[in-house]
Design a protein around this motif. Structure first.
Motif, PDB file in Angstrom:
ATOM      1  N   ALA A  22       0.937  -1.131   0.069  1.00  0.00           N
ATOM      2  CA  ALA A  22      -0.075   0.058   0.019  1.00  0.00           C
ATOM      3  C   ALA A  22       0.987   1.236   0.005  1.00  0.00           C
ATOM      4  N   ILE A  23       1.789   1.230   0.792  1.00  0.00           N
ATOM      5  CA  ILE A  23       2.883   2.340   0.857  1.00  0.00           C
ATOM      6  C   ILE A  23       3.546   2.606  -0.672  1.00  0.00           C
ATOM      7  N   LYS A  24       3.809   1.557  -1.192  1.00  0.00           N
ATOM      8  CA  LYS A  24       4.647   1.640  -2.345  1.00  0.00           C
ATOM      9  C   LYS A  24       3.630   2.188  -3.462  1.00  0.00           C
ATOM     10  N   ALA A  25       2.428   1.939  -3.476  1.00  0.00           N
ATOM     11  CA  ALA A  25       1.700   2.161  -4.443  1.00  0.00           C
ATOM     12  C   ALA A  25       0.923   3.764  -4.309  1.00  0.00           C
ATOM     13  N   ALA A  26       1.038   4.324  -3.113  1.00  0.00           N
ATOM     14  CA  ALA A  26       0.610   5.533  -2.765  1.00  0.00           C
ATOM     15  C   ALA A  26       1.258   6.776  -3.357  1.00  0.00           C
ATOM     16  N   ASP A  27       0.494   7.583  -3.497  1.00  0.00           N
ATOM     17  CA  ASP A  27       1.098   8.982  -4.010  1.00  0.00           C
ATOM     18  C   ASP A  27       1.555   9.559  -2.869  1.00  0.00           C
ATOM     19  N   LYS A  53       7.364  10.480  -3.827  1.00  0.00           N
ATOM     20  CA  LYS A  53       6.149  10.453  -2.902  1.00  0.00           C
ATOM     21  C   LYS A  53       6.242  11.868  -2.095  1.00  0.00           C
ATOM     22  N   ARG A  54       5.030  12.283  -1.578  1.00  0.00           N
ATOM     23  CA  ARG A  54       5.012  13.139  -0.430  1.00  0.00           C
ATOM     24  C   ARG A  54       4.434  12.367   0.807  1.00  0.00           C
ATOM     25  N   ALA A  55       4.894  12.985   1.753  1.00  0.00           N
ATOM     26  CA  ALA A  55       4.409  12.462   3.178  1.00  0.00           C
ATOM     27  C   ALA A  55       3.861  13.554   4.138  1.00  0.00           C
ATOM     28  N   VAL A  56       3.032  13.201   5.141  1.00  0.00           N
ATOM     29  CA  VAL A  56       2.632  14.149   6.249  1.00  0.00           C
ATOM     30  C   VAL A  56       2.681  13.262   7.504  1.00  0.00           C
TER      31      VAL A  56
END
Length: 232
Positions: free
Chosen positions: A71-76, A116-119
């Motif tokens: 899921a992490i790999k697929a996420a934007d 990716k971006r992360a919050v």
């Protein structure tokens, strides 16, 4: 369609969950959201066996980790939330970060991370949200994620019901502003910090300073030791 994965460092839907939910609700882009709750969805602690360095699937807890990893790999966009416990992230969040240490640039980073971006979101009744946020954000930076946004706030209450309306209104305004930024921003630029870290750990692998020969093979197979960059 923006793919978003949220890793909650708690099972309950307290103040930190509500802040993240505000952010998600205010995002105007078309989105697909996957949420995981800790420790419900990953209840293990890293044993320090280093088996994952030879192959992620060799981790004794891979069956539980794999859905989260994919899921992490697929996420934007990756969102990690944690309440502040004793001026640190929650134990389940720290356990999660330990279990995914293979993702660090010093080991076997996923090439998908560089796009990716992360919050990182943390709340506290008193103080310490910034410190908890920093530890989590530092991990994501070392995963290779080039843009990590931190949001920490003292809610002056032990639960969301007790948060003063003035504080809730401030959070709502903050989340609306952040949601607008995240909804319209498309391409992620890889900054100098990520480039330096990649260069440094690439040099480490070339010099055989890694924890396992499998790490150097991982880097070499992707061309990273010969000028190829994962963000191109």
């Amino acid at each position: 369609m923006m793919k978003i994965v949220v890793i909650h460092g708690q099972n309950h839907k307290g103040s930190t969950w509500h802040v993240a939910d505000m952010l998600l609700q205010d995002m105007t882009c078309e989105k697909e959201v996957k949420e995981f709750f800790l420790p419900r969805d990953l209840k293990h602690f890293c044993m320090g066996c280093y088996s994952c360095l030879e192959g992620r699937e060799k981790c004794p807890f891979w069956e539980d980790k794999q859905p989260i990893d994919e899921a992490i790999k697929a996420a934007d966009l990756v969102i990690l939330t944690t309440p502040n416990y004793c001026m640190m992230p929650s134990a389940p969040m720290k356990a999660f970060l330990d279990l995914f240490f293979t993702n660090w640039l010093s080991h076997k980073p996923h090439e998908e991370m560089f796009k990716k971006r992360a919050v990182v979101i943390s709340t506290t009744a008193g103080t310490g949200a910034g410190k908890a946020n920093k530890l989590v954000a530092d991990n994501l930076t070392n995963w290779g994620i080039p843009q990590v946004i931190r949001y920490g706030i003292s809610v002056n209450a032990m639960n969301w019901h007790g948060v003063p309306d003035k504080k809730k209104n401030k959070i709502k305004k903050d989340m609306k502003r952040l949601a607008s930024k995240l909804s319209r921003q498309k391409k992620v630029k890889v900054g100098i910090k990520t480039r330096i870290l990649f260069w440094f750990f690439g040099g480490m692998q070339k010099a055989n300073w890694g924890a396992s020969p499998a790490e150097k093979e991982y880097w070499a197979s992707r061309g990273w030791l010969h000028g190829v960059k994962p963000w191109k």
